[in-house]
Design an enzyme around this catalytic site. Structure first.
Site, PDB file in Angstrom:
ATOM      1  N   ASP A 267       0.342  21.571 -19.954  1.00  0.00           N
ATOM      2  CA  ASP A 267       1.600  21.603 -20.689  1.00  0.00           C
ATOM      3  C   ASP A 267       2.528  20.472 -20.221  1.00  0.00           C
ATOM      4  O   ASP A 267       2.953  20.450 -19.067  1.00  0.00           O
ATOM      5  CB  ASP A 267       2.257  22.966 -20.447  1.00  0.00           C
ATOM      6  CG  ASP A 267       3.409  23.208 -21.387  1.00  0.00           C
ATOM      7  OD1 ASP A 267       3.142  23.469 -22.566  1.00  0.00           O
ATOM      8  OD2 ASP A 267       4.567  23.094 -20.943  1.00  0.00           O
TER       9      ASP A 267
ATOM     10  N   ASP B   8       4.301  28.688 -26.206  1.00  0.00           N
ATOM     11  CA  ASP B   8       4.134  27.548 -27.120  1.00  0.00           C
ATOM     12  C   ASP B   8       3.774  28.030 -28.524  1.00  0.00           C
ATOM     13  O   ASP B   8       4.305  27.536 -29.520  1.00  0.00           O
ATOM     14  CB  ASP B   8       3.023  26.602 -26.628  1.00  0.00           C
ATOM     15  CG  ASP B   8       3.485  25.710 -25.483  1.00  0.00           C
ATOM     16  OD1 ASP B   8       4.535  26.023 -24.886  1.00  0.00           O
ATOM     17  OD2 ASP B   8       2.814  24.710 -25.189  1.00  0.00           O
TER      18      ASP B   8
ATOM     19  N   THR C 107       5.341  18.727 -26.600  1.00  0.00           N
ATOM     20  CA  THR C 107       6.036  18.025 -25.515  1.00  0.00           C
ATOM     21  C   THR C 107       5.287  16.764 -25.085  1.00  0.00           C
ATOM     22  O   THR C 107       5.893  15.728 -24.871  1.00  0.00           O
ATOM     23  CB  THR C 107       6.216  18.936 -24.286  1.00  0.00           C
ATOM     24  OG1 THR C 107       4.948  19.487 -23.936  1.00  0.00           O
ATOM     25  CG2 THR C 107       7.160  20.062 -24.588  1.00  0.00           C
ATOM     26  N   THR C 108       3.977  16.882 -24.962  1.00  0.00           N
ATOM     27  CA  THR C 108       3.192  15.725 -24.527  1.00  0.00           C
ATOM     28  C   THR C 108       3.302  14.614 -25.560  1.00  0.00           C
ATOM     29  O   THR C 108       3.517  13.445 -25.222  1.00  0.00           O
ATOM     30  CB  THR C 108       1.715  16.133 -24.327  1.00  0.00           C
ATOM     31  OG1 THR C 108       1.687  17.305 -23.522  1.00  0.00           O
ATOM     32  CG2 THR C 108       0.929  15.050 -23.638  1.00  0.00           C
TER      33      THR C 108
HETATM   34  P1  ADP Z   1       1.557  18.704 -27.085  1.00  0.00           P
HETATM   35  O1  ADP Z   1       2.232  19.030 -25.793  1.00  0.00           O
HETATM   36  O2  ADP Z   1       2.088  17.440 -27.674  1.00  0.00           O
HETATM   37  O3  ADP Z   1       1.529  19.829 -28.040  1.00  0.00           O
HETATM   38  P2  ADP Z   1      -1.250  19.172 -26.772  1.00  0.00           P
HETATM   39  O4  ADP Z   1      -1.988  18.950 -25.508  1.00  0.00           O
HETATM   40  O5  ADP Z   1      -0.988  20.557 -27.186  1.00  0.00           O
HETATM   41  O6  ADP Z   1       0.084  18.347 -26.672  1.00  0.00           O
HETATM   42  O7  ADP Z   1      -2.037  18.416 -27.927  1.00  0.00           O
HETATM   43  C1  ADP Z   1      -1.562  18.380 -29.232  1.00  0.00           C
HETATM   44  C2  ADP Z   1      -2.374  17.399 -30.037  1.00  0.00           C
HETATM   45  O8  ADP Z   1      -3.734  17.810 -30.111  1.00  0.00           O
HETATM   46  C3  ADP Z   1      -1.854  17.333 -31.462  1.00  0.00           C
HETATM   47  O9  ADP Z   1      -1.854  15.993 -31.910  1.00  0.00           O
HETATM   48  C4  ADP Z   1      -2.878  18.156 -32.216  1.00  0.00           C
HETATM   49  O10 ADP Z   1      -2.975  17.799 -33.581  1.00  0.00           O
HETATM   50  C5  ADP Z   1      -4.137  17.842 -31.473  1.00  0.00           C
HETATM   51  N1  ADP Z   1      -5.163  18.862 -31.682  1.00  0.00           N
HETATM   52  C6  ADP Z   1      -5.111  20.165 -31.351  1.00  0.00           C
HETATM   53  N2  ADP Z   1      -6.226  20.810 -31.732  1.00  0.00           N
HETATM   54  C7  ADP Z   1      -7.003  19.899 -32.351  1.00  0.00           C
HETATM   55  C8  ADP Z   1      -8.293  19.928 -32.964  1.00  0.00           C
HETATM   56  N3  ADP Z   1      -8.984  21.053 -33.033  1.00  0.00           N
HETATM   57  N4  ADP Z   1      -8.773  18.792 -33.474  1.00  0.00           N
HETATM   58  C9  ADP Z   1      -8.067  17.658 -33.402  1.00  0.00           C
HETATM   59  N5  ADP Z   1      -6.857  17.548 -32.827  1.00  0.00           N
HETATM   60  C10 ADP Z   1      -6.329  18.645 -32.304  1.00  0.00           C
HETATM   61 MG    MG Z   2       0.576  21.645 -27.865  1.00  0.00          MG
END
Ligand code: ADP
Ligand code: MG
Length: 547
Positions: free
Chosen positions: A67, A398, A100-101
């Site tokens: 996170d 989240d 957030t990331t």
């Molecule tokens: P954040 O803190 O920004 O939410 P995450 O580590 O949760 O970061 O990653 C979010 C990113 O991962 C988003 O761009 C989302 O679209 C992508 N993502 C999540 N699940 C999938 C998936 N199954 N296939 C492709 N991209 C994904």
């Molecule tokens: Mg996320």
């Protein structure tokens, strides 16, 4: 958007050791480097194939997480520019719960690309202006590309939940699916329609966690879990069809109150005094018992004597309950919190199908469940280790945030970098209409957006340049606009078919915060050692409001 106001102040003092002032390019270069460095740290955690970070405190406490907000929060950052980056992650987390990331990576990339433009002689003011123009356009494209989702669309909501949860290391597909379903259920239950709009008060979904059991033991409680024990061993521990009184009154006699009234000079008077005290407490309990209540929660204390009388009346009582829990109990059970026992009547009581004290990992907790039409619910997260339970709690937090964002705006977009990639393409086309130095900045903004599909591609072990080339050619076709990175199968794919959906609000907030952070950092060109402490927060301008 009010939230951007919380992003860090541009008046930070940023100096290398020994220096008292750095000016112009040198100051900008130094700040950009710091911002980019922060983004680089969390870059590898993006997406379901992203890695976790282990943070170890000086005392040896360990946090394992993916996170972004948590990582930055736990890190010891001192540099003011780094603090701005941390602030935007926190704001994102608070406002929308997810993304957030993405926000921090995007801010870092905007800074890096601005650095390149500065090196080419483009003034910071032009970059800032161009970034704000690009943000406005990106927002417009985002809104026009978004799809509708409403509160009854369980299937789409579950997909949104699954994407948010996808990057959290909390177990296999079963566990993710299960948690996603619980979150959707919770959101539906607390949703309220105000002026035809859905409003979600995230505080009405209580997230409790306890180490032990398994993530699949996570419980949905149709009511409130209160992390307290029943006040007295002689009280009942289980009451069905409970009639619940909520009071903000101490069942105690203030000693000073008595002293002022009676002056004790003999043992007889002492006896009378104690009898009087006991009587007063008994009267208090009688007032409660008279209403028919069999469960009592109070924010205040309960004297031993009062406990005795409550137990005698078969009333289960819990004391020193948090104010926030009292509010949740009111919403869940339909009870009214009463400030004076004289006001307490049968009509103020709430209802729960069951109130029970249970021992969880040796610790007593009071479950208030099976409420009728509960407007406040609890998700009780379990996990085999402390780390898993904590990551589970963050995951639920989240998901709730993401779902709330989705149903409040009623819009979602495609994930997997599809939205960022597509908007980048459109922005580049748009940039040619602008001309001048700002054109370069709009292009730089577009390139920065592509960091999201690029980073996702890298996390899946793909060649990111190659992926961008493939995606760009897809976006030129009508059917190709939903293409993004399928990180699971390491190929590009249509995210509309893969069901990788994200709330539009999360993206919008991410773009806005990243733009605000990058531009406010770029605006600093003179860093002076000042004696007074810099403010820890202030008013960074909203993107688009510039010049
Ligand atoms: P954040 O803190 O920004 O939410 P995450 O580590 O949760 O970061 O990653 C979010 C990113 O991962 C988003 O761009 C989302 O679209 C992508 N993502 C999540 N699940 C999938 C998936 N199954 N296939 C492709 N991209 C994904
Ligand atoms: Mg996320």
């Amino acid at each position: 958007m009010a939230s951007e106001e919380k992003i860090g102040s541009p008046q930070y003092v940023i100096l290398p050791e020994g220096a008292s002032r750095i000016i112009g390019r040198e100051a900008q270069r130094a700040n950009i480097a710091v911002g980019y460095a922060v983004a680089s740290i969390i870059k590898t955690t993006l997406g379901p194939r992203g890695m976790d970070k282990m943070l170890v405190s000086e005392l040896g406490d360990i946090v394992v997480t993916n996170d972004g907000a948590t990582i930055l929060d736990e890190m010891n950052v001192e540099h003011p520019v780094a603090k701005i980056m941390v602030d935007i992650a926190k704001t994102q987390d608070k406002e929308v719960g997810d993304g957030t990331t993405t926000t921090v990576i995007l801010a870092g990339e905007l800074l890096k690309n601005a650095g390149t433009l500065l090196d080419q002689g483009v003034p910071a003011t032009s970059i800032i202006k161009g970034y704000n123009i690009a943000f406005e356009k990106a927002k417009e494209i985002l809104e026009s590309e978004a799809h509708d989702v409403d509160i009854d669309d369980t299937e789409t909501l579950k997909k949104i939940a699954l994407v948010t949860i996808g990057s959290k290391n909390i177990g296999g597909d079963d566990a993710r699916s299960y948690i996603a379903e619980l979150a959707v259920r919770a959101i539906k239950q607390v949703a309220q329609k105000v002026d035809n709009k859905i409003v979600i008060d995230r505080d009405l979904i209580k997230i409790e966690k306890k180490e032990g059991g398994d993530i699949m033991d996570t419980e949905f409680i149709n009511g409130v879990l209160v992390d307290k024990e029943v006040a007295n061993a002689n009280m009942p521990k289980r009451i069905e069809k409970a009639k619940i009184a909520l009071i903000d009154v101490a069942l105690e006699i203030e000693k000073t109150e008595m002293d002022a009234r009676i002056e004790i000079t003999s043992p007889d008077q002492m006896k009378a005094f104690l009898a009087e005290e006991e009587n007063m407490l008994k009267e208090m309990v009688d007032k409660i018992a008279k209403t028919g209540a069999n469960v009592l929660f109070t924010e205040k204390g309960i004297d031993d004597v009062a406990q005795h009388y409550l137990a005698k009346n078969g009333i289960m009582a819990v004391r020193r309950v948090k104010k926030s829990d009292m509010e949740k109990l009111a919403k869940a059970t339909g009870a009214r919190v009463v400030n004076s026992l004289d006001d307490l009547s049968k009509d103020d009581l709430g209802y729960a199908g069951l109130v029970e004290e249970r021992k969880i990992e040796g610790e007593a907790m009071v479950f208030v469940e099976d409420c009728k039409d509960a407007k406040s619910v609890t998700i009780f997260v379990r996990g085999g280790t402390k780390q898993i339970a904590e990551e589970g709690e963050r995951a639920v937090n989240d998901v709730i945030g993401a779902l709330a964002s989705a149903v409040e705006l009623g819009k979602y977009v495609y994930g997997g970098g599809a939205t960022e990639g597509f908007i980048a393409q459109k922005l580049r086309e748009y940039a040619t209409d602008i001309g001048g130095r700002e054109q370069l900045a709009v292009q730089a903004f577009a390139d920065a957006l592509e960091v999201i599909p690029k980073t996702l591609a890298e996390s899946a072990g793909m060649d990111s340049i190659d992926v961008i080339v493939q995606l760009r050619s897809k976006y030129k076709t009508k059917e190709g606009k939903g293409y993004g990175v399928d990180v699971i199968n390491a190929k590009i794919a249509d995210m509309s078919k893969n069901g990788v959906f994200e709330p539009m609000k999360v993206k919008l907030q991410a773009f806005a915060s990243a733009t605000a952070a990058a531009t406010s950092i770029l605006r600093i060109d003179d860093v002076i050692s000042a004696k007074t402490k810099a403010p820890s927060s202030g008013g960074a301008p909203t993107p688009g409001e510039e010049e």
